[in-house]
Write a protein that holds these residues in place. Sequence first.
Motif, PDB file in Angstrom:
ATOM      1  N   ASN A   1       0.855  -1.200   0.000  1.00  0.00           N
ATOM      2  CA  ASN A   1       0.000   0.000   0.000  1.00  0.00           C
ATOM      3  C   ASN A   1       0.885   1.242   0.000  1.00  0.00           C
ATOM      4  O   ASN A   1       2.109   1.137   0.155  1.00  0.00           O
ATOM      5  CB  ASN A   1      -0.959   0.004   1.208  1.00  0.00           C
ATOM      6  N   GLY A   2       0.257   2.396  -0.120  1.00  0.00           N
ATOM      7  CA  GLY A   2       1.014   3.642  -0.229  1.00  0.00           C
ATOM      8  C   GLY A   2       1.691   4.054   1.071  1.00  0.00           C
ATOM      9  O   GLY A   2       2.780   4.642   1.048  1.00  0.00           O
ATOM     10  N   THR A   3       1.051   3.778   2.191  1.00  0.00           N
ATOM     11  CA  THR A   3       1.647   4.127   3.488  1.00  0.00           C
ATOM     12  C   THR A   3       2.924   3.330   3.701  1.00  0.00           C
ATOM     13  O   THR A   3       3.948   3.872   4.133  1.00  0.00           O
ATOM     14  CB  THR A   3       0.647   3.853   4.630  1.00  0.00           C
TER      15      THR A   3
ATOM     16  N   ASP B   1       5.548  12.170  -1.768  1.00  0.00           N
ATOM     17  CA  ASP B   1       4.318  11.418  -1.513  1.00  0.00           C
ATOM     18  C   ASP B   1       3.453  11.642  -2.745  1.00  0.00           C
ATOM     19  O   ASP B   1       2.820  12.690  -2.905  1.00  0.00           O
ATOM     20  CB  ASP B   1       3.635  11.914  -0.238  1.00  0.00           C
TER      21      ASP B   1
ATOM     22  N   ALA C   1       0.918   9.712  -3.771  1.00  0.00           N
ATOM     23  CA  ALA C   1      -0.294   8.885  -3.666  1.00  0.00           C
ATOM     24  C   ALA C   1      -1.490   9.476  -4.414  1.00  0.00           C
ATOM     25  O   ALA C   1      -2.398   8.748  -4.808  1.00  0.00           O
ATOM     26  CB  ALA C   1      -0.651   8.679  -2.190  1.00  0.00           C
ATOM     27  N   GLN C   2      -1.479  10.817  -4.600  1.00  0.00           N
ATOM     28  CA  GLN C   2      -2.636  11.457  -5.244  1.00  0.00           C
ATOM     29  C   GLN C   2      -2.277  12.040  -6.611  1.00  0.00           C
ATOM     30  O   GLN C   2      -3.034  12.864  -7.133  1.00  0.00           O
ATOM     31  CB  GLN C   2      -3.172  12.590  -4.346  1.00  0.00           C
TER      32      GLN C   2
ATOM     33  N   SER D   1       0.380   5.227  -4.024  1.00  0.00           N
ATOM     34  CA  SER D   1      -0.688   4.360  -3.519  1.00  0.00           C
ATOM     35  C   SER D   1      -1.555   3.924  -4.702  1.00  0.00           C
ATOM     36  O   SER D   1      -1.823   4.722  -5.600  1.00  0.00           O
ATOM     37  CB  SER D   1      -1.577   5.129  -2.534  1.00  0.00           C
TER      38      SER D   1
ATOM     39  N   LYS E   1      -7.718   6.062  -5.991  1.00  0.00           N
ATOM     40  CA  LYS E   1      -6.656   6.945  -6.501  1.00  0.00           C
ATOM     41  C   LYS E   1      -6.716   7.014  -8.031  1.00  0.00           C
ATOM     42  O   LYS E   1      -7.391   6.195  -8.668  1.00  0.00           O
ATOM     43  CB  LYS E   1      -5.284   6.436  -6.046  1.00  0.00           C
TER      44      LYS E   1
HETATM   45  C1  LIG Z   1      -3.887   7.568   0.040  1.00  0.00           C
HETATM   46  C2  LIG Z   1      -2.729   8.337   0.547  1.00  0.00           C
HETATM   47  C3  LIG Z   1      -1.660   7.716   1.216  1.00  0.00           C
HETATM   48  C4  LIG Z   1      -1.687   6.288   1.672  1.00  0.00           C
HETATM   49  O1  LIG Z   1      -1.939   5.344   0.720  1.00  0.00           O
HETATM   50  P1  LIG Z   1      -2.598   3.926   1.144  1.00  0.00           P
HETATM   51  O2  LIG Z   1      -2.427   3.105  -0.070  1.00  0.00           O
HETATM   52  O3  LIG Z   1      -4.014   4.194   1.502  1.00  0.00           O
HETATM   53  O4  LIG Z   1      -1.809   3.416   2.307  1.00  0.00           O
HETATM   54  C5  LIG Z   1      -0.557   8.486   1.543  1.00  0.00           C
HETATM   55  N1  LIG Z   1      -0.515   9.813   1.272  1.00  0.00           N
HETATM   56  C6  LIG Z   1      -1.530  10.453   0.671  1.00  0.00           C
HETATM   57  C7  LIG Z   1      -1.410  11.913   0.387  1.00  0.00           C
HETATM   58  C8  LIG Z   1      -2.682   9.741   0.301  1.00  0.00           C
HETATM   59  O5  LIG Z   1      -3.698  10.390  -0.287  1.00  0.00           O
END
Ligand SMILES: *Cc1c(COP(=O)(O)O)cnc(C)c1O
Length: 370
Positions: free
Chosen positions: A61-63, A159, A161-162, A183, A188
């Motif tokens: 996952n992204g975290t 980061d 993820a978005q 992520s 997403k």
């Molecule tokens: C979604 C998100 C994450 C975490 O991703 P996961 O896959 O849900 O663990 C980290 N940073 C941002 C800014 C996010 O929007």
Amino acid sequence: MSTTVPFLDLSATHIAMRPALDAAWTDTLATNGFVGGQAVDAFEAEFAAYTGAAHCVGVANGTDALELILAALGVGAGDEVIVPANTFIATAEAVVRVGATPVFTDVDPATALITGDAVRAALSPRTAAVMAVHLYGQPVDLDDVLAVTDAAGVPVIEDAAQAHGARWAGQPIGARGAAAGFSFYPGKNLGALGDGGAVTTNDADLAATVRTLSNHGRSSHSRYEHAMIGRNSRLDGLQARLLSVKLSHLDEHNEARRWAAGRYGEMLPASWVPIEVADRAVSVHHLYVVTCRGVDRSVTTDALTAAGVGWGLHYPVPCHRQPAFADTEQKSHPVTEDLAEVIVSLPMHPHLSDADIEQVCGALDELTAD
Ligand SMILES: *Cc1c(COP(=O)(O)O)cnc(C)c1O
């Protein structure tokens, strides 16, 4: 009233590519490549090429992607990591998970993103890394941030993820900092059909360490030797296959999001002002965030609900005001705190029609027409 303009429409995305998604499942069953394996290798190569990074490591996952980057950089107890206060909590969570302390900074009032000046003000002798969060689909000005961090000798972690596919000054995000965490949460811009994530980097050693850490510390050269204490954070073969299918549509989907953002920009009444996209930025509009200043936010959201329009708040409680961080002494971050009161996210996904956007803007128009 039922929602007629959903905030997100995953069904529309998946129906259009259903045969390829079905084939991914069939192929996974036929090969038993459930965790890691050839399908993951293939997706990693495709996603590295997409971001322009030399290496990609699929993770759970992204975290975890962010946490594994921090761990691989050796960030831990006693270290500080600079994090924008305006972000999803996971950015700060990853920092705490490796034993380091998040030092929150305020964001730019126009773009809602971290800036070089904010980083400079938060630097200390204990700063071990900076989290540059490409929030809402908008790229951070990495030229600005890297000028400060390069001078200070501090690595930048993106980061991302978005922001799959976002660009700053023509350059794709994900290949400019020390490493980037993506992520693939279903909502997403590039989403799996479950959890997933990836680390991209140009640093071969960093990529190898992330891979080892994510797979029980297993050495790359031996199945039975564990070089370090790792963990289990791997990408599923099924998710990798599904992601390869969806990656082939990502640019077209991001383009559709940009079209929708453009239509909102033309049609929104003056009391709702979109978060600014910088001149050199190409946003992928993960979220379409507007500030409500002329009309109360609760009046705005009630009207949207009454009109059958989905909405969200990103984010109504800043990280430094979360109960989870109550024990950490935190300064005030006025821009983030102000945004938290006035932001609202309107429906944003690749399948919005002109009529959908008219319905959203029409519901808002009625609040100001008298
Ligand atoms: C979604 C998100 C994450 C975490 O991703 P996961 O896959 O849900 O663990 C980290 N940073 C941002 C800014 C996010 O929007």
